[in-house]
Design a protein around this motif. Structure first.
Motif, PDB file in Angstrom:
ATOM      1  N   PRO A  97       0.819  -1.212   0.000  1.00  0.00           N
ATOM      2  CA  PRO A  97       0.000   0.000   0.000  1.00  0.00           C
ATOM      3  C   PRO A  97       0.857   1.268   0.000  1.00  0.00           C
ATOM      4  O   PRO A  97       1.956   1.297   0.539  1.00  0.00           O
ATOM      5  N   GLU A  98       0.323   2.297  -0.606  1.00  0.00           N
ATOM      6  CA  GLU A  98       1.024   3.577  -0.676  1.00  0.00           C
ATOM      7  C   GLU A  98       1.290   4.125   0.724  1.00  0.00           C
ATOM      8  O   GLU A  98       2.329   4.755   0.966  1.00  0.00           O
ATOM      9  N   ARG A 146       4.465   2.588   1.983  1.00  0.00           N
ATOM     10  CA  ARG A 146       5.616   3.161   1.274  1.00  0.00           C
ATOM     11  C   ARG A 146       5.987   4.520   1.874  1.00  0.00           C
ATOM     12  O   ARG A 146       7.153   4.791   2.146  1.00  0.00           O
ATOM     13  N   ARG A 147       4.983   5.362   2.082  1.00  0.00           N
ATOM     14  CA  ARG A 147       5.236   6.691   2.656  1.00  0.00           C
ATOM     15  C   ARG A 147       5.763   6.581   4.083  1.00  0.00           C
ATOM     16  O   ARG A 147       6.669   7.310   4.474  1.00  0.00           O
TER      17      ARG A 147
END
Length: 88
Positions: free
Chosen positions: A58-59, A62-63
């Motif tokens: 999921p983004e 990642r962040r």
């Protein structure tokens, strides 16, 4: 500039990932264990992790990982890149 030359050991990367899994939602259900965590680049810092399905990272995770690496190891102002690959 000094931060770009910093080399992070796999054990230290494992701590960051374990903390992310402890505070985030149930990311491990779809990803399995992160394996073979390594720093593979320096300018900019680049990290690689092997997961069950790289397309399902999921983004938000990642962040979070980028932010955690930046804060913990002093990469302030440097772009950070995470590469996720399928386990072999």
């Amino acid at each position: 500039i000094e931060a770009r030359e910093k080399k992070i050991r796999p054990e230290e990367l494992r701590e960051v990932v374990d903390e992310a899994f402890a505070v985030g939602p149930t990311w491990t259900e779809h990803l399995g264990d992160f394996r073979n965590l390594h720093q593979v680049g320096h300018r900019p810092p680049q990290f690689i992790a092997f997961v069950l399905d790289a397309n399902k990272v999921p983004e938000a995770l990642r962040r979070y990982l980028k932010r955690a690496i930046r804060e913990r190891f002093g990469f302030r102002g440097n772009p950070i890149r995470w590469v996720f690959r399928h386990k072999r």
